[in-house]
Design a protein around this motif. Structure first.
Motif, short mmCIF file in Angstrom:
data_model
loop_
_atom_site.label_atom_id
_atom_site.label_comp_id
_atom_site.label_asym_id
_atom_site.label_seq_id
_atom_site.Cartn_x
_atom_site.Cartn_y
_atom_site.Cartn_z
N GLY A 99 -44.93 -23.86 72.52
CA GLY A 99 -46.12 -24.70 72.53
C GLY A 99 -47.22 -24.27 71.60
O GLY A 99 -48.13 -25.06 71.31
N HIS A 100 -47.18 -23.03 71.15
CA HIS A 100 -48.23 -22.54 70.25
C HIS A 100 -47.71 -21.29 69.56
O HIS A 100 -47.57 -20.25 70.19
CB HIS A 100 -49.51 -22.22 71.04
CG HIS A 100 -50.60 -21.60 70.20
ND1 HIS A 100 -51.89 -22.07 70.20
CD2 HIS A 100 -50.59 -20.55 69.33
CE1 HIS A 100 -52.63 -21.34 69.38
NE2 HIS A 100 -51.86 -20.40 68.85
N GLY A 101 -47.40 -21.42 68.28
CA GLY A 101 -46.95 -20.25 67.52
C GLY A 101 -47.37 -20.39 66.08
O GLY A 101 -48.04 -21.36 65.70
N HIS A 102 -46.99 -19.42 65.29
CA HIS A 102 -47.33 -19.43 63.85
C HIS A 102 -46.02 -19.11 63.12
O HIS A 102 -45.61 -17.95 63.10
CB HIS A 102 -48.42 -18.40 63.57
CG HIS A 102 -49.66 -18.65 64.38
ND1 HIS A 102 -50.69 -19.44 63.92
CD2 HIS A 102 -50.00 -18.28 65.64
CE1 HIS A 102 -51.64 -19.51 64.86
NE2 HIS A 102 -51.24 -18.83 65.91
N LEU A 103 -45.38 -20.13 62.58
CA LEU A 103 -44.00 -19.96 62.10
C LEU A 103 -43.91 -19.02 60.90
O LEU A 103 -43.11 -18.09 60.91
CB LEU A 103 -43.37 -21.31 61.76
CG LEU A 103 -41.86 -21.23 61.54
CD1 LEU A 103 -41.12 -20.94 62.84
CD2 LEU A 103 -41.31 -22.51 60.91
N GLY A 330 -55.48 -27.63 63.51
CA GLY A 330 -55.45 -26.46 64.36
C GLY A 330 -55.31 -25.27 63.47
O GLY A 330 -55.11 -25.45 62.30
N GLU A 331 -55.29 -24.10 63.88
CA GLU A 331 -55.97 -23.55 65.00
C GLU A 331 -57.24 -22.92 64.45
O GLU A 331 -57.24 -21.74 64.16
CB GLU A 331 -55.06 -22.50 65.67
CG GLU A 331 -55.78 -21.63 66.62
CD GLU A 331 -54.98 -20.41 67.12
OE1 GLU A 331 -54.22 -19.79 66.39
OE2 GLU A 331 -55.19 -20.11 68.29
N ASP A 332 -58.24 -23.75 64.16
CA ASP A 332 -59.49 -23.13 63.76
C ASP A 332 -60.07 -22.46 64.97
O ASP A 332 -59.87 -22.90 66.09
CB ASP A 332 -60.44 -24.18 63.18
CG ASP A 332 -60.15 -24.37 61.71
OD1 ASP A 332 -60.39 -23.42 60.98
OD2 ASP A 332 -59.66 -25.44 61.34
N THR A 479 -46.12 -18.72 73.26
CA THR A 479 -46.30 -17.26 73.17
C THR A 479 -47.26 -16.83 72.09
O THR A 479 -47.54 -15.64 71.97
CB THR A 479 -44.95 -16.58 72.89
OG1 THR A 479 -44.49 -17.03 71.59
CG2 THR A 479 -43.91 -16.91 73.94
N ASP A 480 -47.71 -17.78 71.24
CA ASP A 480 -48.58 -17.40 70.12
C ASP A 480 -47.84 -16.44 69.17
O ASP A 480 -48.47 -15.60 68.53
CB ASP A 480 -49.88 -16.76 70.63
CG ASP A 480 -51.04 -16.94 69.65
OD1 ASP A 480 -50.85 -17.60 68.61
OD2 ASP A 480 -52.13 -16.42 69.94
N THR A 481 -46.51 -16.57 69.09
CA THR A 481 -45.75 -15.69 68.19
C THR A 481 -46.36 -15.75 66.79
O THR A 481 -46.74 -16.83 66.37
CB THR A 481 -44.26 -16.11 68.16
OG1 THR A 481 -43.61 -15.39 67.10
CG2 THR A 481 -44.04 -17.60 67.87
ZN LIG Z 1 -52.44 -18.80 67.64
#
Ligand SMILES: [Zn+2]
Length: 602
Positions: A99-103, A330-332, A479-481
């Motif tokens: 749901g929320h990561g940084h590829l 996102g994600e400012d 997980t905000d990976t």
């Molecule tokens: Zn993040």
């Protein structure tokens, strides 16, 4: 007309089946089913579709779910070319959505030295030393994931628990070293990196950042939030000077490593919180070649002007057979992180009197961005950790919704929504704002929350999943990976137990989710939040065939066995994107060892 006559008995069959009891049948009925490409048999399938919540088998054709039912029924879909997989009772869910990561950052992190598992600063120095020995002169050493709270001893000498730079400078005098803090809100840099970044003892703290200094006022190497930007800029200048072919190869490798990492952990879709226009253009070319993962990207561009001019051109929905979409901005970041005392609170930190954290991106800039997003029909997905940051963002969204009522249909989100003032909790459901939270942060942060915030704020406002759900808000999981490992299993475990310290302690367990709520956060809710519940999020005939096969039933296993569950297969668009070694030999009831990497701070 002819075909109409042929079909009449189909309608009548339920009522008047007796008509055919004498054995008479109508030629061509029932019509042969079109064979499936893939059939999964003997599974425990939880569909998240209320019309057919459970099934034993599934047929997949042309990348979509064709049918679900009993083994007996689904066998009708087996043709000469159908691949049939007997799952021996394994547990099947809709594909998990990160749901929320940084590829790209995840891919970069996989190419870097891992300092997250080091037991203390001395070990980190040894890891860096080994990397320096292999590096070319001037090559940057990038490390990822350190967190002083997890060290088994405090570095000597230290300033507020942080090491002094001499140890790092001694082993790497010529190679710049940049070590990212696990929170993503600070770095430790050696003297060479500080020099290339132009940071000296007399450099003032920038807006939204802190240069940590020792008692004599020397910059130590620890840089919080925006104070780290000049070091990242220096590193980027180094990367840009590499030959173009080397740069491209690095980038492709990062993308491939990240995608393989995701599918190997059961992630079928990935919500990427922030790539530049330029990276999205590049991704489009990469995805045209066909990729294993579905990607839902949010745009991270700092220039309001650029957004104003170009946002409209980035309306991408379901590109490359539903593998690449762009959702919004996102994600400012409206604030920093809890661990670095930079999350923005209404009242000061308990252990840092007078400090309430910081607003990072000015609220006026965020307001301009929000109006552009609303005008052009995009989502907003803005980071807020502290209760002040969350309140400011809710106020901002509320204002914009008054001016652009259509924006509410785009399901705007707050990323993390970590600490809330109790008065703001019902505003999520009231405004239709999605709480994009990460369970695993709770279990990682648990030991530091009460010291930072005190008992009352921790109990009334920290990681309020259950209260938010009960109030009618949509709560996501991720997980905000690479901040946390993308593996959904430890995250799922944390979501339903709020246990930490090897399961010996729990953090306000009244806020734990039920198993079904947790599964829904990871699948249907994440699909809803990316406006894709028409094609993802449940196993429903006609939807995209994204599924996970697990070695244990996440809804019924004893809690401690959740951590022994493994992904056996990850299926994306009906294709097996990942198969665990030996998956075909797995039999019902077999559990693995607990996750070795799941080792929270005491
Ligand atoms: Zn993040």
């Amino acid at each position: 007309m002819k075909s109409f006559r042929k079909w009449v008995p189909v309608i009548a069959l339920g009522f008047a089946g007796a008509c055919f009891a004498d054995g008479a049948s109508i030629a061509g009925f029932p019509p042969p089913l079109q064979p499936a490409d893939l059939v999964l048999l003997d599974a425990t399938i939880v569909t998240l579709d209320p019309l057919q919540p459970q099934a034993q088998a599934v047929a997949i054709r042309e990348g979509r779910i064709a049918a679900l039912g009993s083994d007996e029924a689904i066998r009708h879909y087996v043709g000469a070319k159908t691949q049939v997989v007997d799952l021996h009772g394994a547990f099947v869910t809709p594909g998990f959505i990160e749901g929320h990561g940084h590829l790209m950052d995840t891919g970069e992190a996989l190419m870097q030295v891992d300092v997250g598992k080091a037991a203390n600063w001395d070990e980190i120095v040894a890891i860096v030393k080994a990397a320096v020995a292999k590096a070319k002169p001037g090559e940057w050493i990038i490390g990822q994931g350190w967190q002083q709270a997890k060290w088994n001893k405090t570095p000597q000498p230290n300033v507020d628990g942080l090491p002094l730079p001499a140890s790092l400078d001694a082993i790497s005098p010529n190679n710049p070293v940049l070590l990212n803090h696990a929170s993503g809100h600070g770095i430790y840099a050696n003297a060479q990196a500080l020099k290339l970044a132009g940071i000296g003892d007399n450099t003032p703290d920038p807006a939204g950042g802190t240069i940590v200094r020792d008692a004599q006022g020397h910059a130590m190497g620890m840089l919080r939030d925006s104070a780290a930007d000049p070091v990242f800029a220096a590193y980027n200048r180094y990367l840009q000077k590499l030959p173009a072919s080397e740069q491209e190869a690095r980038r492709e490798r990062a993308l491939q490593l990240a995608m393989q990492n995701e599918v190997s952990k059961g992630i079928t879709s990935f919500v990427d919180q922030g790539e530049s226009f330029e990276t999205i253009d590049w991704m489009k070319r990469q995805f045209a070649k066909g990729q294993p993962l579905r990607l839902f990207v949010y745009i991270d561009e700092k220039s309001v002007d650029k957004l104003d001019k170009h946002l409209k051109e980035y309306r991408i929905d379901g590109y490359a057979d539903h593998h690449l979409s762009v959702l919004g901005l996102g994600e400012d970041v409206s604030d920093g992180a809890l661990g670095t005392h930079s999350a923005w609170f209404l009242e000061p930190y308990n252990d840092a009197p007078g400090i309430t954290g910081k607003n990072v991106t000015a609220m006026s800039d965020l307001a301009q961005m929000a109006r552009i997003a609303a005008r052009d029909g995009f989502q907003m997905a803005i980071h807020a950790i502290g209760d002040r940051a969350n309140r400011e963002l809710l106020d901002l969204y509320q204002n914009v919704f008054t001016q652009y009522p259509a924006a509410t249909a785009k399901r705007w989100r707050i990323e993390h929504a970590q600490h809330l003032n109790p008065a703001d909790v019902p505003r999520f459901a009231g405004l239709g704002v999605i709480a994009s939270m990460q369970s695993i942060h709770t279990c990682s942060d648990a030991p530091m929350v009460v010291p930072h915030l005190g008992e009352q704020r921790a109990q009334e406002g920290a990681y309020m999943w259950k209260t938010l759900i009960d109030s009618g808000a949509i709560v996501l999981d991720g997980t905000d990976t690479p901040v946390e490992d993308t593996n959904p299993i430890p995250n799922f475990y944390c979501g339903v137990t709020r246990a930490y310290a090897h399961g010996k302690k729990t953090f306000y367990p009244a806020q734990a989710k039920t198993r079904m709520q947790e599964l829904q956060s990871y699948t249907w809710n994440n699909a809803y939040a990316i406006l894709a519940e028409d094609r993802l999020g449940s196993l429903t005939p006609g939807k995209l065939a994204d599924l996970d096969v697990f070695s244990g039933n996440l809804l019924t296993l004893p809690a401690e066995d959740i951590l022994r569950t493994r992904v056996l297969y990850t299926i994306v668009g009906g294709k097996i994107a990942y198969r665990r070694d030996g998956a075909e030999h797995w039999r019902k009831g077999q559990l693995s060892e607990p996750m070795p990497e799941f080792d929270h701070a005491e």
